[in-house]
Design a protein around this motif. Structure first.
Motif, short mmCIF file in Angstrom:
data_model
loop_
_atom_site.label_atom_id
_atom_site.label_comp_id
_atom_site.label_asym_id
_atom_site.label_seq_id
_atom_site.Cartn_x
_atom_site.Cartn_y
_atom_site.Cartn_z
N SER A 1 43.58 49.47 39.13
CA SER A 1 43.12 50.64 38.85
C SER A 1 43.85 51.78 38.37
O SER A 1 43.30 52.96 38.55
CB SER A 1 41.72 50.99 39.60
N PRO B 1 40.89 46.77 36.67
CA PRO B 1 40.02 47.11 37.81
C PRO B 1 40.23 46.40 39.01
O PRO B 1 40.89 45.03 39.14
CB PRO B 1 38.61 46.75 37.25
N ARG B 2 40.15 46.79 40.10
CA ARG B 2 40.58 45.99 41.24
C ARG B 2 39.77 44.79 41.36
O ARG B 2 40.31 43.85 41.93
CB ARG B 2 40.16 47.23 42.53
#
Length: 403
Positions: free
Chosen positions: A231, A224-225
């Protein structure tokens, strides 16, 4: 890799004693059988055991390197060994790409694969089956391969490859004559051959780096960012790796041999290693991009990093094969595979662990988040580059002239 560590030296000796072709064939058939079983694993330990047996019974890479150097004339050694390193690198790239496209087919392609079919029950069987069928084609092609063992000295003992692993110098320092009338001088013990051993040690350092990077890159892009990742989906990562593989193939087969002629294998390894450091440093900043800019820059960075890594490995392949006589190449490559496999066994586990740890320290003062991951990779790369200089890394021709 642990299984390969335990048996690579044995397969190298077998290749020197009985031929390259049988070992190559056995190795490919091992992929067909155990890779298929791996896709049908019903628990974790079954998967572990099948991977261990796949490594232990597959002594393919060492004899293939010896074979490639034997069927090409000396001036084309760069082409021969770049084809081997390119094949290995493309396998590391295309393999995860196939996994991204073909894994869990019942979920991704429900119109084609039923959830009640074997591909629904075993969601990772399809990519394993695809690879096994591809390997089966390779195994059938082995029947048309010419054997190169007959090129060895005619009065060479069948146990010479094994004796080369001993620490004592050969008792007979006289010349032997090959079948075509050429004379050759028996080489020193492989374990006392510093040009060989130094190139193997450097090879292990870069192999550790490459395997850690190969583990980290897809995990980083899929993270995830908020953890410093991109992502990306597994399919998007597969597309990046496919593009990288195609570009790498073109470079290694058509451009690397010319670069090697101009600079030589050692200079290529040094330059590639030095260029890799700022490239890896830029990865955390690439994560700040988005959209088309991110896609273009990431594809270019991935391609360039793999080109540099494969150029280093190819140069070290050339040094290793040039460091020994032909009748010792199987055993020499067996030693290289044993050491390299040990480092490659550590690489993925260490890379994944470091990434997980780094993602938990997003607000640290010293190299926060994934910056720490790429810093550690750069440290390993820098150590490898430093080891390519004298007095550590020795070229055979220069070493013999000094001794």
């Amino acid at each position: 890799m642990l299984g390969r560590t335990l048996t690579s030296m044995f397969w190298g000796v077998v290749a020197d004693r009985y031929g390259r072709k049988p070992v190559i064939f056995i190795g490919i058939i091992t992929v067909v059988v155990f890779n298929t079983i791996f896709g049908l694993s019903v628990n974790y330990w079954m998967a572990i055991c099948t991977r261990f047996l796949l490594g232990a019974l597959n002594g393919l890479l060492g004899p293939v390197k010896a074979y490639a150097s034997e069927i090409f004339r000396h001036e084309y050694q760069a082409v021969a060994l770049s084809s081997i390193s390119t094949s290995w690198a493309i396998g590391l790239i295309i393999g995860p790409a196939l996994g991204g496209f073909l894994a869990q087919p019942a979920e991704k392609y429900p119109a084609i694969f039923s959830p009640n079919s074997i591909f629904g029950r075993f969601p990772y069987f399809l990519p394993c089956l695809f690879i096994s069928l591809f390997a089966l084609i390779g195994a059938m092609c082995c029947f048309w391969l010419p054997e190169t063992l007959h090129m060895h000295p005619s009065n060479c003992s069948p146990t010479e490859s094994y004796d080369a692993l001993e620490t004592a110098l050969p008792k007979d320092n006289g010349k032997t004559e090959t079948k075509d009338g050429r004379e050759t001088v028996p080489g020193i013990s492989l374990l006392k051959n510093w040009p060989l051993m130094s190139s193997i040690i450097v090879y292990c350092i870069f192999s550790l780096h490459d395997m850690a990077y190969s583990e980290i890159f897809p995990l980083w892009t899929e993270s995830p960012r908020k953890f410093g990742g991109l992502s990306y989906s597994t399919q998007s990562v597969g597309e990046i790796l496919t593009i990288t593989g195609c570009g790498l193939l073109v470079f290694q087969l058509f451009l690397y041999p010319y670069v090697e002629k101009m600079l030589g294998p050692i200079k290529i390894a040094r330059i590639s290693g030095v260029l890799s450091i700022p490239l890896l440093t830029s990865y955390p900043y690439i994560a700040m991009l988005s959209g088309v800019a991110l896609s273009v820059v990431l594809n270019c960075a991935s391609l360039l990093k793999n080109v540099l890594s494969t150029s280093i490995i190819t140069g070290l392949f050339i040094l290793q094969n040039n460091a020994v006589e032909q009748h010792q190449r199987g055993a020499a490559n067996g030693i290289a595979m044993t050491a390299m496999s040990l480092f490659k066994a550590v690489g993925p586990a260490a890379g994944g662990a470091v990434l997980s740890w780094a993602q938990k320290r997003q607000h640290a003062a010293f190299f926060p988040g994934v910056q720490l991951v790429f810093f550690i990779l750069n440290v390993i790369e820098a150590i490898g580059v430093l080891m390519t200089f004298k007095p550590f890394l020795a070229d055979r021709s220069q070493y013999e002239s000094l001794n």
